[in-house]
Design a protein around this motif. Structure first.
Motif, mmCIF file in Angstrom:
data_model
loop_
_atom_site.group_PDB
_atom_site.id
_atom_site.type_symbol
_atom_site.label_atom_id
_atom_site.label_comp_id
_atom_site.label_asym_id
_atom_site.label_seq_id
_atom_site.Cartn_x
_atom_site.Cartn_y
_atom_site.Cartn_z
ATOM 1 N N MET A 51 0.942 -1.316 0.024
ATOM 2 C CA MET A 51 -0.052 0.075 0.167
ATOM 3 C C MET A 51 0.953 1.243 -0.083
ATOM 4 N N ASP A 52 2.020 1.113 0.712
ATOM 5 C CA ASP A 52 2.618 2.478 1.091
ATOM 6 C C ASP A 52 3.825 2.677 0.204
ATOM 7 N N LEU A 53 4.382 1.483 -0.036
ATOM 8 C CA LEU A 53 5.727 1.448 -1.200
ATOM 9 C C LEU A 53 5.541 0.970 -2.277
ATOM 10 N N GLY A 54 4.874 -0.305 -2.461
ATOM 11 C CA GLY A 54 4.720 -1.146 -3.648
ATOM 12 C C GLY A 54 3.970 -0.266 -4.806
ATOM 13 N N ILE A 55 3.021 0.587 -4.329
ATOM 14 C CA ILE A 55 2.208 1.375 -5.210
ATOM 15 C C ILE A 55 2.992 2.427 -6.231
ATOM 16 N N TYR A 56 4.511 2.842 -5.659
ATOM 17 C CA TYR A 56 5.296 3.612 -6.334
ATOM 18 C C TYR A 56 5.701 2.555 -7.680
ATOM 19 N N SER A 57 6.160 1.611 -7.358
ATOM 20 C CA SER A 57 6.789 0.763 -8.663
ATOM 21 C C SER A 57 5.280 0.372 -9.717
ATOM 22 N N LEU A 58 4.123 0.034 -9.101
ATOM 23 C CA LEU A 58 3.362 -0.112 -9.724
ATOM 24 C C LEU A 58 2.719 1.029 -10.509
ATOM 25 N N ASN A 59 2.459 2.065 -10.089
ATOM 26 C CA ASN A 59 1.943 3.206 -10.706
ATOM 27 C C ASN A 59 2.707 3.790 -11.808
ATOM 28 N N THR A 60 4.058 4.101 -11.306
ATOM 29 C CA THR A 60 5.025 4.562 -12.142
ATOM 30 C C THR A 60 5.314 3.710 -13.629
ATOM 31 N N THR A 61 5.354 2.350 -13.182
ATOM 32 C CA THR A 61 5.298 1.706 -14.675
ATOM 33 C C THR A 61 3.882 1.856 -15.330
ATOM 34 N N ARG A 62 2.910 1.553 -14.685
ATOM 35 C CA ARG A 62 1.695 1.876 -15.554
ATOM 36 C C ARG A 62 1.715 3.182 -16.426
ATOM 37 N N PHE A 63 2.217 4.267 -15.793
ATOM 38 C CA PHE A 63 2.346 5.524 -16.430
ATOM 39 C C PHE A 63 3.236 5.404 -17.529
ATOM 40 N N ILE A 64 4.590 4.811 -17.165
ATOM 41 C CA ILE A 64 5.683 5.083 -18.193
ATOM 42 C C ILE A 64 5.410 4.258 -19.395
ATOM 43 N N LEU A 65 4.789 2.844 -19.233
ATOM 44 C CA LEU A 65 4.642 1.851 -20.412
ATOM 45 C C LEU A 65 2.990 2.134 -21.039
ATOM 46 N N ASP A 66 2.174 2.829 -20.328
ATOM 47 C CA ASP A 66 0.784 2.771 -20.640
ATOM 48 C C ASP A 66 0.135 1.477 -20.892
ATOM 49 N N ARG A 67 0.497 0.689 -19.633
ATOM 50 C CA ARG A 67 0.012 -0.970 -19.689
ATOM 51 C C ARG A 67 -0.306 -1.257 -18.324
ATOM 52 N N ASP A 68 -1.594 -1.855 -18.213
ATOM 53 C CA ASP A 68 -2.152 -2.392 -16.922
ATOM 54 C C ASP A 68 -1.592 -3.760 -16.803
ATOM 55 N N PRO A 69 -1.513 -4.096 -15.581
ATOM 56 C CA PRO A 69 -1.317 -5.606 -15.193
ATOM 57 C C PRO A 69 -2.822 -6.256 -15.454
ATOM 58 N N VAL A 70 -2.651 -7.639 -16.229
ATOM 59 C CA VAL A 70 -3.975 -8.492 -16.251
ATOM 60 C C VAL A 70 -3.765 -9.526 -15.436
ATOM 61 N N ALA A 71 -2.534 -9.991 -14.727
ATOM 62 C CA ALA A 71 -2.567 -11.071 -13.835
ATOM 63 C C ALA A 71 -1.487 -11.047 -12.804
ATOM 64 N N VAL A 72 -1.452 -11.769 -11.599
ATOM 65 C CA VAL A 72 -0.501 -11.423 -10.590
ATOM 66 C C VAL A 72 -0.577 -12.628 -9.657
ATOM 67 N N GLN A 73 0.531 -12.918 -9.211
ATOM 68 C CA GLN A 73 0.850 -14.004 -8.243
ATOM 69 C C GLN A 73 1.941 -13.414 -7.239
ATOM 70 N N SER A 74 1.783 -13.835 -6.035
ATOM 71 C CA SER A 74 2.431 -13.207 -5.124
ATOM 72 C C SER A 74 2.674 -13.690 -3.889
ATOM 73 N N GLN A 75 3.835 -13.402 -2.862
ATOM 74 C CA GLN A 75 4.170 -13.953 -1.608
ATOM 75 C C GLN A 75 4.290 -12.843 -0.710
ATOM 76 N N MET A 76 3.993 -13.179 0.422
ATOM 77 C CA MET A 76 3.977 -11.997 1.537
ATOM 78 C C MET A 76 4.705 -12.646 2.927
ATOM 79 N N SER A 77 5.301 -12.069 3.890
ATOM 80 C CA SER A 77 5.426 -12.396 5.154
ATOM 81 C C SER A 77 5.745 -11.312 6.089
ATOM 82 N N SER A 78 5.361 -11.450 7.469
ATOM 83 C CA SER A 78 5.712 -10.715 8.599
ATOM 84 C C SER A 78 6.703 -11.142 9.398
ATOM 85 N N HIS A 79 7.525 -10.895 10.000
ATOM 86 C CA HIS A 79 8.378 -11.409 10.952
ATOM 87 C C HIS A 79 8.496 -10.514 12.343
#
Length: 356
Positions: free
Chosen positions: A201-229
């Motif tokens: 929410m706070d950090l990843g959105i920079y990579s996501l939105n800046t990529t959308r802006f530069i390439l003018d393309r949106d994601p169509v599918a995603v897979q992911s992993q997360m963890s908290s320690h």
């Protein structure tokens, strides 16, 4: 190339140099006071006339300390106090509180610049878009990277074929949040206030939105992993997050984010002919590294920081408000980011590929 470099920092978006947008600032935390306020004060098209905070006393005290004319409470803002004193509202509160202030600003007929991510959930973001569109007021989401010269030049280079066909993107954004704000009860670690989590929410959105802006393309599918320690991250799932996204046209994107890591920001776009590497990318010192064949070049700002990035963002917003031109990125653009963030969390929870 020399002409391009000479105009690197130019405001290619600017359509007017006349007029002033008067702002009411909501959410008087350190970012608003130390970054947003001086950015507007040093901008060409804006001034701050109103502070809005949890109590009238706090708002008036901070207004007096910062030479701002009016200080009102959130309740007074909702009731329409001081509406003659401002033209637009900047919402810098925790994510889950954005909606109510945007709804009131829309009722008062005021333009809105709302911090990203635009709300805590997709459903609340949808309500925000509906409120702004029903009242016919401009709603811009505060993606400051979209007015950064390096990002705008990167978009031009991609459009001109510098990288050839885009193939892959790598984005990373990490910072040591608990060193920056040593409070385990801060809102970014509280899902009731932050939303789906903390790092995406706070950090990843920079990579996501800046990529959308530069390439003018949106994601169509995603897979992911997360963890908290760490114990401070017990309530959120994504102290560490990694996602693989497929964008339109088959472009693959890997994005990694953490609120408990060494500070690092990067966005690298690789194509069939060349590469654009923004490194550092997102924390106020965006530097562009270009490679194509045997040719490499590095271009950086002479004096750019978060405050100047915010100044560009505020002047862009004011330019559009004064001229009536459409704002970028608008509420629907921000809503799409919320859907992408939700999909990343859904994919991590389910272990499945989530389509968008």
């Amino acid at each position: 190339m020399k002409d391009w470099l000479d105009s690197y920092d130019d405001r290619d978006w600017q359509t007017t140099t006349e007029g002033t947008v008067r702002y009411a600032l909501l959410g008087l935390g350190w970012w608003t006071i130390d970054v947003a306020l001086p950015a507007i004060q040093h901008s060409d098209l804006g001034e701050v006339t109103t502070f809005v905070s949890s109590s009238t006393e706090k708002a008036e005290r901070l207004a007096a300390e910062n030479d701002v004319d009016h200080g009102i409470s959130y309740e007074e803002f909702h009731d329409g106090a001081a509406t003659d004193a401002y033209d637009a509202v900047y919402v810098g509160t925790p994510n889950a509180y954005h909606l109510e202030y945007v709804e009131s600003a829309a009722e008062h007929g005021k333009a809105v610049l709302c911090e990203k991510p635009m709300e805590s959930t997709v459903e609340r973001a949808e309500q925000m878009v509906e409120a702004a569109e029903s009242a016919d007021v401009p709603l811009m989401i505060a993606y400051r990277m979209q007015t950064d010269p390096a990002v705008r030049r990167a978009k031009e280079l991609v459009q001109d074929g510098f990288v050839g066909d885009p193939v892959s993107v790598y984005g990373n954004n990490s910072q040591p949040l608990l060193e920056m704000i040593p409070d385990h009860d801060q809102w970014r670690l509280d899902p009731d206030r932050s939303g789906y989590g903390t790092s995406v929410m706070d950090l990843g959105i920079y990579s996501l939105n800046t990529t959308r802006f530069i390439l003018d393309r949106d994601p169509v599918a995603v897979q992911s992993q997360m963890s908290s320690h760490h114990e401070a991250f017990d309530a959120v799932p994504d102290e560490r997050s990694g996602a693989l996204l497929t964008l339109e046209g088959g472009v693959k994107m890997v994005t990694t984010d953490s609120q408990r890591a060494h500070e690092d920001t990067q966005l690298k776009i690789t194509g069939t002919e060349g590469q654009i590497d923004l490194r550092p990318a997102f924390h106020g010192e965006c530097t562009m590294h270009l490679s194509r064949g045997d040719v490499t070049a590095t271009v950086s700002h002479e004096a750019f920081d978060s405050q100047r990035e915010m100044r560009e963002e505020f002047d862009f917003f004011a330019d559009r408000v004064l001229t009536g031109e459409p704002v970028v990125a608008d509420g629907r653009h921000g809503l799409q980011d919320m859907r992408i963030v939700r999909a990343i969390h859904q994919a991590a929870e389910s272990g499945d590929v989530v389509e968008l």
